[in-house]
Design a protein around this motif. Structure first.
Motif, PDB file in Angstrom:
ATOM      1  N   PRO A  51       0.795  -1.230   0.000  1.00 49.35           N
ATOM      2  CA  PRO A  51       0.000   0.000   0.000  1.00 49.35           C
ATOM      3  C   PRO A  51       0.829   1.283   0.000  1.00 49.35           C
ATOM      4  O   PRO A  51       0.275   2.376  -0.021  1.00 49.35           O
ATOM      5  N   LEU A  52       2.144   1.166  -0.010  1.00 46.39           N
ATOM      6  CA  LEU A  52       2.996   2.347   0.122  1.00 46.39           C
ATOM      7  C   LEU A  52       2.795   3.348  -1.014  1.00 46.39           C
ATOM      8  O   LEU A  52       2.626   4.546  -0.764  1.00 46.39           O
ATOM      9  N   GLU A  53       2.788   2.899  -2.254  1.00 45.76           N
ATOM     10  CA  GLU A  53       2.694   3.825  -3.375  1.00 45.76           C
ATOM     11  C   GLU A  53       1.361   4.566  -3.430  1.00 45.76           C
ATOM     12  O   GLU A  53       1.339   5.793  -3.518  1.00 45.76           O
ATOM     13  N   PRO A  54       0.210   3.886  -3.374  1.00 42.63           N
ATOM     14  CA  PRO A  54      -1.032   4.661  -3.442  1.00 42.63           C
ATOM     15  C   PRO A  54      -1.250   5.569  -2.237  1.00 42.63           C
ATOM     16  O   PRO A  54      -1.767   6.683  -2.374  1.00 42.63           O
ATOM     17  N   VAL A  55      -0.848   5.131  -1.058  1.00 38.62           N
ATOM     18  CA  VAL A  55      -1.066   5.944   0.144  1.00 38.62           C
ATOM     19  C   VAL A  55      -0.162   7.164   0.144  1.00 38.62           C
ATOM     20  O   VAL A  55      -0.591   8.282   0.450  1.00 38.62           O
ATOM     21  N   VAL A  56       1.088   6.995  -0.226  1.00 35.58           N
ATOM     22  CA  VAL A  56       2.023   8.125  -0.234  1.00 35.58           C
ATOM     23  C   VAL A  56       1.686   9.094  -1.362  1.00 35.58           C
ATOM     24  O   VAL A  56       1.755  10.309  -1.177  1.00 35.58           O
ATOM     25  N   THR A  57       1.311   8.590  -2.534  1.00 38.56           N
ATOM     26  CA  THR A  57       0.967   9.474  -3.651  1.00 38.56           C
ATOM     27  C   THR A  57      -0.199  10.373  -3.298  1.00 38.56           C
ATOM     28  O   THR A  57      -0.144  11.594  -3.518  1.00 38.56           O
ATOM     29  N   LEU A  58      -1.252   9.811  -2.754  1.00 30.94           N
ATOM     30  CA  LEU A  58      -2.386  10.646  -2.376  1.00 30.94           C
ATOM     31  C   LEU A  58      -2.037  11.535  -1.183  1.00 30.94           C
ATOM     32  O   LEU A  58      -2.525  12.649  -1.079  1.00 30.94           O
ATOM     33  N   GLY A  59      -1.182  11.050  -0.303  1.00 30.83           N
ATOM     34  CA  GLY A  59      -0.773  11.869   0.840  1.00 30.83           C
ATOM     35  C   GLY A  59      -0.022  13.118   0.422  1.00 30.83           C
ATOM     36  O   GLY A  59      -0.186  14.187   1.011  1.00 30.83           O
ATOM     37  N   VAL A  60       0.802  13.003  -0.598  1.00 30.48           N
ATOM     38  CA  VAL A  60       1.538  14.169  -1.100  1.00 30.48           C
ATOM     39  C   VAL A  60       0.570  15.200  -1.658  1.00 30.48           C
ATOM     40  O   VAL A  60       0.726  16.397  -1.440  1.00 30.48           O
ATOM     41  N   VAL A  61      -0.452  14.740  -2.346  1.00 29.10           N
ATOM     42  CA  VAL A  61      -1.421  15.667  -2.932  1.00 29.10           C
ATOM     43  C   VAL A  61      -2.369  16.215  -1.862  1.00 29.10           C
ATOM     44  O   VAL A  61      -2.679  17.402  -1.839  1.00 29.10           O
ATOM     45  N   ALA A  62      -2.829  15.368  -0.973  1.00 28.71           N
ATOM     46  CA  ALA A  62      -3.837  15.782   0.011  1.00 28.71           C
ATOM     47  C   ALA A  62      -3.259  16.647   1.123  1.00 28.71           C
ATOM     48  O   ALA A  62      -3.985  17.441   1.709  1.00 28.71           O
ATOM     49  N   CYS A  63      -2.005  16.502   1.416  1.00 33.94           N
ATOM     50  CA  CYS A  63      -1.408  17.210   2.555  1.00 33.94           C
ATOM     51  C   CYS A  63      -0.404  18.275   2.120  1.00 33.94           C
ATOM     52  O   CYS A  63       0.608  18.493   2.771  1.00 33.94           O
TER      53      CYS A  63
END
Length: 116
Positions: A51-63
């Motif tokens: 789950p690292l790639e989808p969680v981190v990718t959205l985290g960069v955009v969302a935060c």
């Protein structure tokens, strides 16, 4: 890719994010059950790396800077906890509970009155 621009390669990072929303809970629940059945390095490593790639990718955009505090709570509460961590915990907990119940039931049968 999009609009004919050649520098939009980063949009490929969002494909796993889109698929993680409907499929992520099932994947994480199965990884939690795998961890409960076979404790070790490989199941734990896959539970973090998958789950690292989808969680981190959205985290960069969302935060990104300039966001409201509610955006951070929504991201961590909904996407990280709700889609990723909670299904893993449910898969792990249910598998451990079922195995403990079966072990206890097998022990009761061996020591029960019908075996005497």
């Amino acid at each position: 890719m999009m609009g004919g621009a050649s520098d939009d390669w980063w949009v490929l990072l969002f494909y796993p994010v889109v698929f993680w929303v409907p499929l992520g809970p099932f994947v994480m629940a199965s990884l939690g059950a795998w961890n409960a059945r076979q404790p070790g390095l490989w199941p734990r490593l896959w539970s973090v790396l998958l789950p690292l790639e989808p969680v981190v990718t959205l985290g960069v955009v969302a935060c990104r800077p300039g966001r409201e505090p509610g955006d951070y709570l929504a991201y961590f509460g909904g996407y990280v906890f709700g889609i990723t961590v909670l299904p893993w915990l449910l898969g792990y907990g249910i598998t451990r509970a079922v195995r403990a119940h079966r072990a206890r039931r097998g022990r009761v049968r061996e020591t029960g009155p019908e075996s005497a």
